[in-house]
Scaffold this active site. Structure first.
Site, PDB file in Angstrom:
ATOM      1  N   PHE A   1       0.818  -1.220   0.000  1.00 14.91           N
ATOM      2  CA  PHE A   1       0.000   0.000   0.000  1.00 14.91           C
ATOM      3  C   PHE A   1       0.858   1.279   0.000  1.00 14.91           C
ATOM      4  CE2 PHE A   1      -2.095   2.813   3.406  1.00 14.91           C
ATOM      5  CZ  PHE A   1      -2.710   3.644   2.481  1.00 14.91           C
TER       6      PHE A   1
ATOM      7  N   TYR B   1       2.881  -7.346  16.305  1.00 13.70           N
ATOM      8  CA  TYR B   1       3.291  -6.460  15.209  1.00 13.70           C
ATOM      9  C   TYR B   1       4.125  -5.286  15.728  1.00 13.70           C
ATOM     10  CZ  TYR B   1       2.952  -2.450  12.057  1.00 13.70           C
ATOM     11  OH  TYR B   1       3.258  -1.348  11.308  1.00 13.70           O
TER      12      TYR B   1
ATOM     13  N   LYS C   1       8.074  -4.255  15.123  1.00 11.50           N
ATOM     14  CA  LYS C   1       8.519  -2.961  14.555  1.00 11.50           C
ATOM     15  C   LYS C   1       9.442  -2.248  15.539  1.00 11.50           C
ATOM     16  CE  LYS C   1       7.519  -1.280  11.108  1.00 11.50           C
ATOM     17  NZ  LYS C   1       8.054  -1.394   9.733  1.00 11.50           N
TER      18      LYS C   1
ATOM     19  N   THR D   1       6.336   2.909  12.660  1.00 10.12           N
ATOM     20  CA  THR D   1       4.956   3.195  13.042  1.00 10.12           C
ATOM     21  C   THR D   1       4.861   3.868  14.409  1.00 10.12           C
ATOM     22  OG1 THR D   1       2.892   2.079  13.671  1.00 10.12           O
ATOM     23  CG2 THR D   1       4.873   0.797  13.898  1.00 10.12           C
ATOM     24  N   ASP D   2       3.754   4.579  14.629  1.00  8.28           N
ATOM     25  CA  ASP D   2       3.535   5.179  15.956  1.00  8.28           C
ATOM     26  C   ASP D   2       3.165   4.128  16.998  1.00  8.28           C
ATOM     27  OD1 ASP D   2       0.968   4.586  15.030  1.00  8.28           O
ATOM     28  OD2 ASP D   2       0.148   6.600  15.345  1.00  8.28           O
ATOM     29  N   GLU D   3       2.819   2.896  16.541  1.00  9.53           N
ATOM     30  CA  GLU D   3       2.379   1.866  17.493  1.00  9.53           C
ATOM     31  C   GLU D   3       3.496   1.435  18.435  1.00  9.53           C
ATOM     32  OE1 GLU D   3      -0.041  -1.282  16.072  1.00  9.53           O
ATOM     33  OE2 GLU D   3      -1.088  -0.015  14.649  1.00  9.53           O
TER      34      GLU D   3
ATOM     35  N   ASN E   1     -13.023   5.220  15.862  1.00  4.38           N
ATOM     36  CA  ASN E   1     -13.363   4.314  14.755  1.00  4.38           C
ATOM     37  C   ASN E   1     -14.817   4.471  14.315  1.00  4.38           C
ATOM     38  OD1 ASN E   1     -10.760   3.301  14.861  1.00  4.38           O
ATOM     39  ND2 ASN E   1     -11.314   1.645  16.266  1.00  4.38           N
TER      40      ASN E   1
HETATM   41  P1  NAD Z   1       1.507  -3.609   3.273  1.00  4.95           P
HETATM   42  O1  NAD Z   1       1.233  -4.815   4.091  1.00  4.95           O
HETATM   43  O2  NAD Z   1       0.441  -3.033   2.420  1.00  4.95           O
HETATM   44  O3  NAD Z   1       2.748  -3.897   2.307  1.00  4.95           O
HETATM   45  C1  NAD Z   1       3.889  -4.615   2.710  1.00  4.95           C
HETATM   46  C2  NAD Z   1       4.686  -4.988   1.463  1.00  4.95           C
HETATM   47  O4  NAD Z   1       5.870  -5.676   1.900  1.00  4.95           O
HETATM   48  C3  NAD Z   1       3.934  -5.929   0.520  1.00  4.95           C
HETATM   49  O5  NAD Z   1       4.119  -5.520  -0.815  1.00  4.95           O
HETATM   50  C4  NAD Z   1       4.602  -7.283   0.761  1.00  4.95           C
HETATM   51  O6  NAD Z   1       4.588  -8.142  -0.371  1.00  4.95           O
HETATM   52  C5  NAD Z   1       6.025  -6.859   1.118  1.00  4.95           C
HETATM   53  N1  NAD Z   1       6.704  -7.866   1.940  1.00  4.95           N
HETATM   54  C6  NAD Z   1       6.232  -8.499   3.054  1.00  4.95           C
HETATM   55  N2  NAD Z   1       7.138  -9.369   3.510  1.00  4.95           N
HETATM   56  C7  NAD Z   1       8.213  -9.287   2.678  1.00  4.95           C
HETATM   57  C8  NAD Z   1       9.475  -9.929   2.640  1.00  4.95           C
HETATM   58  N3  NAD Z   1       9.816 -10.852   3.542  1.00  4.95           N
HETATM   59  N4  NAD Z   1      10.344  -9.582   1.666  1.00  4.95           N
HETATM   60  C9  NAD Z   1      10.006  -8.641   0.734  1.00  4.95           C
HETATM   61  N5  NAD Z   1       8.819  -8.017   0.725  1.00  4.95           N
HETATM   62  C10 NAD Z   1       7.944  -8.333   1.681  1.00  4.95           C
HETATM   63  O7  NAD Z   1       2.072  -2.551   4.287  1.00  4.95           O
HETATM   64  P2  NAD Z   1       1.898  -0.953   4.313  1.00  4.95           P
HETATM   65  O8  NAD Z   1       0.651  -0.612   5.027  1.00  4.95           O
HETATM   66  O9  NAD Z   1       2.162  -0.419   2.961  1.00  4.95           O
HETATM   67  O10 NAD Z   1       3.107  -0.565   5.286  1.00  4.95           O
HETATM   68  C11 NAD Z   1       4.423  -0.347   4.760  1.00  4.95           C
HETATM   69  C12 NAD Z   1       5.360  -0.003   5.904  1.00  4.95           C
HETATM   70  O11 NAD Z   1       4.884   1.153   6.586  1.00  4.95           O
HETATM   71  C13 NAD Z   1       5.465  -1.104   6.975  1.00  4.95           C
HETATM   72  O12 NAD Z   1       6.793  -1.166   7.398  1.00  4.95           O
HETATM   73  C14 NAD Z   1       4.559  -0.609   8.092  1.00  4.95           C
HETATM   74  O13 NAD Z   1       5.007  -1.084   9.340  1.00  4.95           O
HETATM   75  C15 NAD Z   1       4.727   0.892   7.972  1.00  4.95           C
HETATM   76  N6  NAD Z   1       3.593   1.716   8.430  1.00  4.95           N
HETATM   77  C16 NAD Z   1       2.329   1.463   7.966  1.00  4.95           C
HETATM   78  C17 NAD Z   1       1.282   2.311   8.356  1.00  4.95           C
HETATM   79  C18 NAD Z   1      -0.117   2.089   7.849  1.00  4.95           C
HETATM   80  O14 NAD Z   1      -1.038   2.793   8.302  1.00  4.95           O
HETATM   81  N7  NAD Z   1      -0.375   1.200   6.924  1.00  4.95           N
HETATM   82  C19 NAD Z   1       1.533   3.382   9.216  1.00  4.95           C
HETATM   83  C20 NAD Z   1       2.834   3.594   9.677  1.00  4.95           C
HETATM   84  C21 NAD Z   1       3.863   2.759   9.253  1.00  4.95           C
HETATM   85  O1  DAU Z   2      -0.757   3.452  13.605  1.00  4.37           O
HETATM   86  C1  DAU Z   2      -0.084   2.951  12.480  1.00  4.37           C
HETATM   87  C2  DAU Z   2      -0.560   1.548  12.184  1.00  4.37           C
HETATM   88  O2  DAU Z   2      -1.864   1.656  11.645  1.00  4.37           O
HETATM   89  C3  DAU Z   2       0.358   0.788  11.225  1.00  4.37           C
HETATM   90  O3  DAU Z   2       1.611   0.606  11.813  1.00  4.37           O
HETATM   91  C4  DAU Z   2      -0.234  -0.577  10.863  1.00  4.37           C
HETATM   92  O4  DAU Z   2       0.576  -1.203   9.879  1.00  4.37           O
HETATM   93  C5  DAU Z   2      -1.619  -0.350  10.301  1.00  4.37           C
HETATM   94  O5  DAU Z   2      -2.223  -1.600  10.030  1.00  4.37           O
HETATM   95  C6  DAU Z   2      -2.483   0.449  11.276  1.00  4.37           C
HETATM   96  O6  DAU Z   2      -2.774  -0.340  12.468  1.00  4.37           O
HETATM   97  P1  DAU Z   2      -4.222  -0.312  13.174  1.00  4.37           P
HETATM   98  O7  DAU Z   2      -4.379  -1.556  13.928  1.00  4.37           O
HETATM   99  O8  DAU Z   2      -4.446   0.977  13.875  1.00  4.37           O
HETATM  100  O9  DAU Z   2      -5.153  -0.298  11.850  1.00  4.37           O
HETATM  101  P2  DAU Z   2      -6.470  -1.123  11.438  1.00  4.37           P
HETATM  102  O10 DAU Z   2      -6.947  -0.536  10.160  1.00  4.37           O
HETATM  103  O11 DAU Z   2      -6.255  -2.588  11.518  1.00  4.37           O
HETATM  104  O12 DAU Z   2      -7.486  -0.731  12.595  1.00  4.37           O
HETATM  105  C7  DAU Z   2      -7.821   0.626  12.841  1.00  4.37           C
HETATM  106  C8  DAU Z   2      -8.768   0.653  14.030  1.00  4.37           C
HETATM  107  O13 DAU Z   2     -10.020   0.067  13.649  1.00  4.37           O
HETATM  108  C9  DAU Z   2      -8.292  -0.163  15.223  1.00  4.37           C
HETATM  109  O14 DAU Z   2      -8.663   0.502  16.411  1.00  4.37           O
HETATM  110  C10 DAU Z   2      -9.040  -1.481  15.103  1.00  4.37           C
HETATM  111  C11 DAU Z   2     -10.343  -1.059  14.467  1.00  4.37           C
HETATM  112  N1  DAU Z   2     -10.985  -2.061  13.572  1.00  4.37           N
HETATM  113  C12 DAU Z   2     -10.241  -2.613  12.579  1.00  4.37           C
HETATM  114  C13 DAU Z   2     -10.783  -3.535  11.727  1.00  4.37           C
HETATM  115  C14 DAU Z   2      -9.960  -4.169  10.627  1.00  4.37           C
HETATM  116  C15 DAU Z   2     -12.326  -2.363  13.718  1.00  4.37           C
HETATM  117  O15 DAU Z   2     -13.033  -1.833  14.619  1.00  4.37           O
HETATM  118  N2  DAU Z   2     -12.881  -3.279  12.851  1.00  4.37           N
HETATM  119  C16 DAU Z   2     -12.168  -3.891  11.877  1.00  4.37           C
HETATM  120  O16 DAU Z   2     -12.730  -4.752  11.145  1.00  4.37           O
END
Ligand code: NAD
Ligand code: DAU
Length: 360
Positions: A12, A162, A166, A136-138, A261
């Site tokens: 993503f 997770y 991280k 991540t902020d987590e 949420n």
């Molecule tokens: P995502 O799950 O959408 O994408 C992860 C990508 O990494 C995928 O394309 C997957 O194929 C690839 N991948 C997984 N394991 C692999 C491996 N062993 N070798 C090579 N490629 C591999 O994740 P995202 O939401 O795009 O997050 C990207 C980064 O940003 C992550 O490090 C995540 O911790 C961080 N992050 C995400 C969020 C969020 O809200 N989604 C917020 C803050 C930080």
């Molecule tokens: O804060 C950054 C993080 O945000 C990233 O590091 C992670 O990769 C990313 O997945 C995201 O984590 P969250 O757990 O916060 O995101 P998620 O979309 O899974 O959930 C957002 C909130 O919604 C959380 O409080 C759980 C709730 N939730 C989630 C799902 C999937 C629901 O209530 N119902 C659901 O079905």
């Protein structure tokens, strides 16, 4: 011409970052995207760039040291932007081990390969080489409802497998900075949303379920708070930190956009009804009646909120996309890419969904 090695670029945020970088720098940069194409990686996300002469895709696992070293040997890499990770909290609660493998060991491999490629005989690093670790902020844990923010100085307190993985990867990067003066930065970002987000995460899951008249699962009381940032603003922040940040520093990136949420779900429902054509059949079933409270996530963090003061003061980055605009852009993208949603939700997704939500 700078050469970027992007890990996880088919996911993503990685794919949005690659689109952002080509929009910004066009032919001034070269990008090599290495991705193992797990369930979360999708080359459809990169269709518009795949024919560019300055873009290369390598299918490989970041835990495979030989494959990673080969990329560094064959290319003069200037920048590493490390996104690749297992990223979904719910999956980490069910199956933590792959999170440790990819997020911890994978980061160690990337750091080692970059160090080996960039370190000179005297132990300093070749001019201009930089590694950015996307985190991540987590890692900071959970805030309570009363207030407070995550600063770069907030002690780490991860709760899920997770976030623990991280946090471990962040500590490895910090260790390389402290021990070897390795030229790296860490960014800790809040929740992203936008195009190409896999529908296991709250926003695309709710959009997709609502459009199909399926239940909208809300964990616990629905009052957990996340700080939502439009993904392009994150991509811009990453680039700005890498180009303008002080080497060795951590920068928090966040939207100052805290929402419960349940508020997010209500906004999505309202926006869908506002945007769907008047004669669209789906209007009949899109309503708050779909909202279904389900068993809470184990160890569910209550509230996240980033203080982006440092990145604003030092680098001049600020979130640009208001949530009401970002969510419209996101929904418009999903309307235009129903085939994308269809393809990512066929196959294994149904099994995942049943296991995660049945009997919940
Ligand atoms: P995502 O799950 O959408 O994408 C992860 C990508 O990494 C995928 O394309 C997957 O194929 C690839 N991948 C997984 N394991 C692999 C491996 N062993 N070798 C090579 N490629 C591999 O994740 P995202 O939401 O795009 O997050 C990207 C980064 O940003 C992550 O490090 C995540 O911790 C961080 N992050 C995400 C969020 C969020 O809200 N989604 C917020 C803050 C930080
Ligand atoms: O804060 C950054 C993080 O945000 C990233 O590091 C992670 O990769 C990313 O997945 C995201 O984590 P969250 O757990 O916060 O995101 P998620 O979309 O899974 O959930 C957002 C909130 O919604 C959380 O409080 C759980 C709730 N939730 C989630 C799902 C999937 C629901 O209530 N119902 C659901 O079905």
């Amino acid at each position: 011409m700078r050469t970027y090695l992007v890990t996880g670029g088919a996911g993503f945020i990685g794919s949005n970052y690659i689109h952002y970088m080509f929009r910004k720098y066009e032919n001034e940069i070269r990008i090599i995207n290495v991705d193992a194409l797990t369930y979360a990686g999708n080359l459809e996300n990169l269709k518009e760039v795949e024919d560019r002469d300055n873009y290369t895709f390598v299918k490989a696992d970041i835990t495979d040291k030989d494959a990673m070293m080969k990329i560094f040997k064959e290319n003069d890499i200037d920048r590493v932007v490390h996104f690749a990770a297992e990223s979904h909290v719910d999956r980490s609660i069910v199956d933590p081990e792959v999170f440790i493998k990819t997020n911890v060991l994978g980061t160690a491999v990337m750091l080692n390969c970059a160090k080996e490629a960039w370190e000179k005989e005297d132990g300093t690093f070749a001019e201009g080489k930089k590694f950015l670790h996307v985190s991540t902020d987590e890692v900071y844990g959970s805030l309570d409802d009363e207030g407070g923010y995550f600063y770069e100085t907030t002690p780490y307190d991860p709760h899920s497998p997770y976030s623990a993985s991280k946090a471990s990867s962040d500590f490895l990067v910090k260790a390389y900075i402290d021990t070897y003066h390795f030229p790296a930065n860490i960014t800790n970002c809040s929740n992203n949303y936008g195009p190409y987000q896999f529908p296991e995460k709250l926003i695309p899951l709710i959009i997709n379920n609502a459009l199909h008249g399926r239940k909208l699962p809300v964990y616990g009381d629905g009052k957990n708070v996340r700080d939502w940032l439009y993904v392009d603003d994150h991509a811009k922040g990453i680039d700005m930190v890498q180009e303008k940040g002080r080497i060795g520093e951590t920068y928090n990136i966040g939207g100052h956009n805290e929402k419960q949420n349940i508020e997010i779900i209500e906004i999505i429902l309202e926006t869908l009804l506002e945007m769907l054509p008047k004669d669209d059949e789906r209007r009949k079933f899109i309503s708050k009646d779909l909202i279904t409270y389900v068993t809470d996530r184990k160890g569910h963090d209550r509230r996240y909120a980033i203080a982006p003061d440092k990145i604003k003061a030092e680098i001049g980055w600020e979130p640009e996309t208001m949530f009401k605009d970002g969510i419209k852009k996101t929904i418009a993208w999903f309307f235009e890419h129903e085939d994308w949603m269809e393809s990512v939700t066929s196959g294994d997704y149904q099994k995942y969904y049943d296991e995660m939500y049945q009997n919940r």
